[in-house]
Design an enzyme around this catalytic site. Structure first.
Site, PDB file in Angstrom:
ATOM      1  N   TYR B 165       0.853  -1.187   0.000  1.00  0.00           N
ATOM      2  CA  TYR B 165       0.000   0.000   0.000  1.00  0.00           C
ATOM      3  C   TYR B 165       0.890   1.238   0.000  1.00  0.00           C
ATOM      4  CZ  TYR B 165      -3.564   3.340   1.541  1.00  0.00           C
ATOM      5  OH  TYR B 165      -4.415   4.411   1.629  1.00  0.00           O
ATOM      6  N   GLY B 167       0.104   5.170  -1.708  1.00  0.00           N
ATOM      7  CA  GLY B 167      -0.699   6.364  -1.457  1.00  0.00           C
ATOM      8  C   GLY B 167      -2.196   6.098  -1.436  1.00  0.00           C
ATOM      9  N   SER B 170      -5.323   4.384  -6.052  1.00  0.00           N
ATOM     10  CA  SER B 170      -5.613   3.509  -7.184  1.00  0.00           C
ATOM     11  C   SER B 170      -7.041   3.695  -7.702  1.00  0.00           C
ATOM     12  CB  SER B 170      -5.416   2.060  -6.745  1.00  0.00           C
ATOM     13  OG  SER B 170      -6.432   1.245  -7.242  1.00  0.00           O
ATOM     14  N   GLU B 236      -0.358  14.803  -4.974  1.00  0.00           N
ATOM     15  CA  GLU B 236      -0.504  15.186  -3.567  1.00  0.00           C
ATOM     16  C   GLU B 236      -0.548  13.962  -2.665  1.00  0.00           C
ATOM     17  OE1 GLU B 236      -3.733  18.370  -3.028  1.00  0.00           O
ATOM     18  OE2 GLU B 236      -4.165  17.354  -4.918  1.00  0.00           O
ATOM     19  N   ARG B 247       3.167   2.127 -13.753  1.00  0.00           N
ATOM     20  CA  ARG B 247       3.636   2.845 -14.950  1.00  0.00           C
ATOM     21  C   ARG B 247       2.935   4.205 -15.055  1.00  0.00           C
ATOM     22  NH1 ARG B 247       6.405  -0.101 -18.765  1.00  0.00           N
ATOM     23  NH2 ARG B 247       5.914   1.389 -20.369  1.00  0.00           N
ATOM     24  N   VAL B 303       7.599  -5.797  -3.427  1.00  0.00           N
ATOM     25  CA  VAL B 303       7.479  -4.416  -2.960  1.00  0.00           C
ATOM     26  C   VAL B 303       8.670  -3.616  -3.464  1.00  0.00           C
ATOM     27  CG1 VAL B 303       7.153  -2.934  -0.950  1.00  0.00           C
ATOM     28  CG2 VAL B 303       6.515  -5.336  -0.832  1.00  0.00           C
ATOM     29  N   TYR B 501      -8.693  11.375 -21.997  1.00  0.00           N
ATOM     30  CA  TYR B 501      -9.385  11.212 -20.735  1.00  0.00           C
ATOM     31  C   TYR B 501     -10.878  11.388 -20.949  1.00  0.00           C
ATOM     32  CZ  TYR B 501      -7.015  11.030 -16.222  1.00  0.00           C
ATOM     33  OH  TYR B 501      -6.394  10.619 -15.097  1.00  0.00           O
TER      34      TYR B 501
END
Lengths: 598, 581
Positions: B165, B167, B170, B236, B247, B303, B501
């Site tokens: 884990y 930030g 996801s 942030e 990626r 990790v 997007y």
């Protein structure tokens, strides 16, 4: 915004009306001139890219695909690219339409006059018009009218003008261009002209397909073409020409359009203008060349009464939903977009679209309950099929099918596999005669079984088919409908076995078969006049070619037909089995099923 | 954007981030949009430039676009109902061994729930309703590379499932605990591994622990006069290790490159041991690049503990800009030309008309003054078709100005008119607050999400049109009452294509299962993207959300290769988050 248009309510101007509306009624009461000059404000496609006919030309010529083909052709032939580009430009000039509202208004005026004299009424389903109005706004539309008469496409444009729909551009055969003035007039009313055959000409094909696709992509106008290619002489639906359908479906497959709507339109006549011509053509008198003088001579048709005309606008078929889950559009991902050579064909879908189209029309016709049509068994089939609209012919058969009741206590049992085999054989044999989707044999068979079971004609168990008492005559009727074809094909095969010599050329085939059939009829050995029809004879030949009973051999510049008598004989035997008592039941039911499947 | 300065890593308590962040929405607890008593929208807190501002016309846009009504509220459950969290399934020997090794662990429900989700719509929606699914059974905080080695070794020994884990940003269901997992699930939180270990000014590289959060890394480097230039929209909150594992792509990739261009060296702990290269050479020809097994592995192999990154001196000069185009087609054509001439600024983004209107109406971001507007109308610009590109130039002053001129000249050829620096800057500011807007929508029956793809240039327009239309259509078919917001933007340019997007949101009043409808629509939209030549993902990754298309995307053999790597590196499936494969 796209989302707004989709959610907006239906056209407020339109009131929903049921059934058919006679459009001539109103015309008879008002001025033709005022009508022709009325304000015309068509509903437009929401994604329309405004563009003039002249701009269209440069878009086509500059298109990546055409540029690519021009380079390809130039490197293959060694000509300079400029020359090839010039040639492309000339092809486009020859092809392109020059739609002008003034010409359309002129036609509207003239056709008003003509239609009012020719027809008692011209009936149009307004619901279909409303559906079309909706469809036109959302996606580019392709109109697919049936083709029985020269009248068809004039009528289409006339109707669309009348209902404030965008005027279509129409793919027409080059032969119209040989008519002085008229060709140009048609061009200005939105027709564009394609050569009848250009199989090997890459450049021509590229110009043509790019021209059609550009109009579709820009939403320039609805595109109209006759799937059947030529007018159907027998009024039976013809095997569709799928090339154009492929072209109009491609922009969707390549993601250039969200969707394309195919709108089938059925045009039926109580009497066709060209009826006597058609009968003659089928009996072997060649079609007169299209000419302006011919047209003027044909004035006399104006004095005759051609009854009513029915135009039915079908439900729009969305290409997107038609092909959903059946074509993976992503297969185009790895090719450059200008390249259309290595791409998967979509003929099967084109065919499916067409079948859906005809089924729609059938449904419509049976709903409308065409009165006064019956199937005259004793009379020569030619004339009967001529008076009936081709579609009506089919629906009439269906009405009979439901109406017949018999009380004989005859029970018969057949083996399911036998019936299926016979069914499959017929399907194979007649695949040029009727529109069938290759590979759907099992599905069709099951559908036919289901329908016959529903009518109580048959009971189908795992291995057997049992005919019910009441169903026998229904089966007999259904198979008798197919009988003319069966007999016709038998005549052709008998001819091939008995009469041919080594040097039968392809050209001689039709007249020779006709003579042979005529002899049989005169001798009283053949009752079926349909065997004289050149359409049937051509189809039969194609079937024998396909089933390897006959092959073509090129000798010099002549094509001769080599007959494999053993193969043809065995085909004829199978066709003839219906006469043998022991097979009769299987045959009877398989023919009935085939009848339903088509 | 002003980031609040956070305490240095050493003094930080284990769950500080958790205390200042929302447990059931995006970002900081003190920063959120709300409609005040007058019905005016405001953005609370002090962290952002927009903070404390009143946005009078957001309400009109919101109600008009979604058919929403401020009377109809769908508030979130105010606090976490601890009883809804299932008791932890602990592997006691493993816990004992961890404690013996002196590692910080916790099985507090709040800690566990906080690490059980990313920011997919369905995840946040469930939290707001107080529904808690399977969550990790415990959390462990390693503080350095060797701690991680110890944890992984013990996990193998006791056969527990580890989910790294970073930030927690996801958007691919990557952090969701697999339902079928019966072993004890341990969340391995890298947040304590957040030091910059060294900076090498000769080679312009920095060696950093992978748990560092983007904004901390950037700030600490800035203090030394450097930057990485990697600025994903989530910077942030997202971590360096997360960027490597998915990626990631940053806004300014045109100058600095994407994460795969930025890394020089990666150290990853796997059940087989540590994988790393032996030197810091800038490029190697030693068979397939082993970094590419790690980049995008989404926590399935191990990790990431330490990363050596390229760094750059802070640019001397930065300048924003914006260009207004008469329509989206022209805008895309301009971006294509910019890419062809390889003169893209640090960032160039093109918003479509819907987004332009959104910015225009609710934030007055694109403050077209009267003169400008008149000018546009005169030139035949239709407000219903207008679209805007925002630009960011970086470098030394002279070059930036020259570069700027070049780009504006190209834009002019496509009918683009310069629309000022402020508009550009506001456009970028919007990037950081737009995620907060979703939470506002969810208070009023509006749900939405963004997703992305990459696509060759010649398919950009068709893809955008078809996907947007597909969204509208699917929504309608599934009973969504009002037309959805369905918009697109081009956010990155490449030589051979662009990153696109999509933002999509709708009012779900009247739907019995809005999340299901949402998922079906998103699924259909993804199918449409793939059918139109778009990729499965440009930088969000696959996770569990897009797994079903992996085979189609990389071929059966490709998937087999990845599987065999997994098989070798992690035969026990210790890293059992079941992403990707």
């Amino acid at each position: 915004m796209a989302s707004r248009a989709l959610y907006s309510p239906r056209h407020p101007m339109l009131k929903k009306r049921d059934g058919f509306e006679d459009i001539l009624e109103e015309r008879r009461r008002s001025s033709d001139l005022r009508y022709a000059l009325r304000c015309y404000t068509p509903t437009l496609y929401k994604g329309l890219v405004p563009c003039k006919a002249s701009m269209l030309k440069s878009i086509v010529l500059q298109s990546d695909h055409l540029q690519y083909v021009i380079k390809q052709v130039s490197s293959e032939s060694g000509d300079r690219t400029e020359c090839v580009a010039e040639e492309a430009s000339l092809i486009l000039d020859e092809m392109a339409h020059r739609l002008q509202l003034s010409t359309v208004r002129f036609f509207a005026f003239m056709l008003n006059k003509a239609f009012k004299r020719l027809f008692r009424s011209v009936c149009v389903n307004e619901e279909g018009i409303q559906r079309l109005q909706q469809a036109v706004q959302e996606h580019p539309v392709v109109l697919l009218p049936s083709h029985r008469s020269y009248m068809d496409f004039l009528m289409m444009s006339y109707l669309l003008y009348m209902y404030d729909l965008p005027l279509p551009v129409i793919a027409a055969g080059m032969d119209f261009m040989s008519m002085k003035f008229v060709g140009e007039m048609l061009r200005m009313s939105g027709a564009f002209f394609i050569r009848r055959s250009f199989g090997g000409d890459k450049l021509y094909w590229a110009v043509f397909s790019e021209y059609v696709k550009t109009m579709l992509r820009n939403g320039y106008a609805p595109i109209e073409f006759f799937l059947e290619g030529t007018r159907s002489r027998t009024c039976k639906s013809l095997t569709p020409k799928t090339g154009l359908l492929n072209i109009v479906m491609e922009p969707f497959f390549k993601g250039e359009l969200f969707d394309v709507n195919l709108v089938p339109v059925s045009i039926s006549y109580e009497r066709i203008l060209e009826e006597s011509l058609y009968a003659r053509e089928l009996l072997g008198i060649p079609k007169p060349k299209e000419s302006t003088s011919g047209l003027l001579k044909a004035r006399r048709v104006l004095s005759e009464d051609y009854g009513s005309m029915y135009v039915y606008f079908g439900h729009p078929v969305s290409v997107r939903s038609l092909t959903e889950g059946k074509i993976t559009r992503s297969q185009y991902n790895l090719l450059p977009r200008y390249d259309t050579c290595n791409q998967p064909r979509s003929e099967c879908f084109a065919l499916k679209a067409y079948i859906i189209h005809t089924k729609h029309l059938n449904v419509f016709l049976s709903q409308q309950g065409f009165k006064g049509f019956c199937f005259p068994f004793g009379e020569p089939c030619l004339s009967s099929s001529r008076t009936l609209g081709g579609q009506a012919w089919r629906s009439a058969r269906r009405q009979f099918f439901s109406g017949l009741v018999d009380f004989t206590n005859h029970k018969a049992i057949c083996v399911l596999d036998d019936v299926y085999n016979c069914f499959n054989f017929l399907r194979n044999m007649f695949s040029n005669e009727f529109i069938l989707c290759p590979g759907d044999s099992v599905q069709d068979f099951e559908e036919a079984c289901y329908l016959l079971m529903k009518r109580g004609v048959l009971q189908v168990s795992e291995h057997e088919i049992v005919m019910s008492a009441s169903g026998h005559s229904t089966l007999a009727f259904l198979s008798s409908v197919l009988d003319p074809f069966l007999q016709g094909y038998q005549v052709v095969s008998r001819y091939l076995c008995e009469e041919t010599n080594e040097n039968l050329t392809e050209k001689e085939f039709i007249p020779a078969v006709r003579n042979f059939a005529l002899k049989l009829i005169l001798a009283g050995r053949l009752k079926c006049y349909e065997a004289l029809s050149s359409d049937l004879q051509k189809n039969a030949l194609a079937a024998f070619l396909r089933l390897k009973g006959v092959r073509k051999v090129k000798v010099g510049d002549q094509v001769t037909l080599k007959v494999n008598k053993i193969a043809v004989n065995s085909l004829e035997d199978t066709l003839g089995k219906s006469d043998v008592i022991s097979y009769q039941n299987s045959w009877c039911s398989s023919m009935a099923m085939f009848e339903i499947a088509i | 954007v002003c980031f609040e300065s956070s305490p240095t890593a050493g003094a930080r308590s284990l769950s500080l981030r958790q205390e200042i962040m929302k447990w059931n929405g995006w970002g900081y607890s003190d920063s959120r949009f709300l409609f005040n008593k007058k019905g005016q929208a405001e953005f609370t807190g002090k962290r952002y430039r927009l903070s404390g501002l009143i946005l009078p016309s957001l309400k009109d846009w919101f109600e008009g676009t979604f058919g929403a009504n401020l009377q109809h509220r769908s508030p979130a459950t105010p606090s976490l109902n601890l009883s809804a969290v299932a008791p932890p399934n602990l592997n006691q020997p493993f816990v004992e061994d961890l404690k013996a090794a002196g590692l910080a662990v916790s099985h507090d429900p709040e800690d566990r729930v906080f690490r059980a989700h990313g920011h997919c719509l369905h995840e946040v929606f469930a939290l707001r309703e107080g529904r808690i699914g399977r969550v990790p059974d415990m959390v462990v905080w390693p503080s350095c590379h060797s701690d991680v080695e110890k944890i992984v070794e013990l996990a193998c020994k006791h056969n527990v499932c580890l989910i790294p884990y970073g930030g927690g940003t996801s958007v691919s269901s990557a952090l969701e605990c697999p339902r079928e997992e019966t072993r004890s699930i341990v969340s391995l939180d890298t947040s304590q591994m957040s030091r910059i270990l060294w900076i090498d000014e000769k080679n312009l590289t920095a060696h950093v622990e992978a748990g560092i959060i983007g904004q901390d890394l950037e700030r600490q480097l800035n203090e030394r006069g450097y930057c990485t230039g990697h600025e994903p929209d989530s910077m942030e909150f997202s971590s360096l290790g997360g960027w490597v594992a998915t990626r990631a792509s940053g806004m300014k990739k045109n100058i600095y490159g994407n994460i795969e261009d930025l890394v020089v060296h990666i150290k990853m702990v796997t059940p087989r041991g540590v994988i790393e290269k032996s030197c810091l050479g800038p490029r190697m020809s030693t068979g397939p690049d082993i970094h590419h097994f790690i980049l995008g592995s989404e926590g399935t192999l191990g990790v990431v503990t330490e990363v050596t990154l390229k760094i750059r001196p802070i640019p001397e000069y930065q300048k924003y800009g914006s260009v207004v185009f008469p329509n989206f087609q022209q805008g895309v054509a301009c971006l294509r030309e910019v890419a062809r001439q390889r003169c893209a600024p640090a960032s160039i983004r093109l918003m479509d008309n819907e987004q332009f209107q959104f910015g225009e109406f609710c934030f007055s971001l694109i403050l077209l003054n009267f003169f400008l507007l008149k000018n546009f109308c005169f030139k035949g610009f239709d407000p219903q078709h207008l679209c805007v590109a925002t630009l960011l130039f970086e470098g030394d002053r002279g070059k930036v100005l020259q570069h700027e001129k070049q780009v504006y000249d190209i834009a002019a050829k496509f009918g683009g008119l310069a629309a000022g620096e402020d508009n550009g800057q506001r456009g970028y500011m919007l990037t950081f607050v737009i995620a907060y807007l979703r939470d506002l929508g969810m208070d009023y029956y509006v749900i939405g999400e963004s997703f992305e793809t990459s696509v060759p240039w010649d398919r950009v327009l068709d893809l955008c049109r078809n996907v947007k239309e597909r969204i509208v259509r699917e929504c309608k078919e599934r009973g969504v009452q009002c037309p959805p917001l369905s918009t697109s933007r081009v956010t990155q340019t490449y030589d051979a294509g662009a990153c696109v997007y999509f933002y999509f949101a709708f009012n779900y009043r009247g739907l019995s299962d809005p999340v299901h409808v949402y998922e079906q629509v998103e699924h259909a939209a993804r199918e449409e993207i793939l059918a139109n030549g778009g990729s499965l993902s440009h930088h969000h990754g696959v996770g569990k959300l897009r797994k079903e298309w992996m085979k189609e995307s990389v071929s059966g053999v490709g998937l087999g290769m990845l599987k065999s790597v997994k098989e070798y590196v992690d035969p026990q499936n210790i890293f059992g988050n079941r992403n990707l494969l």
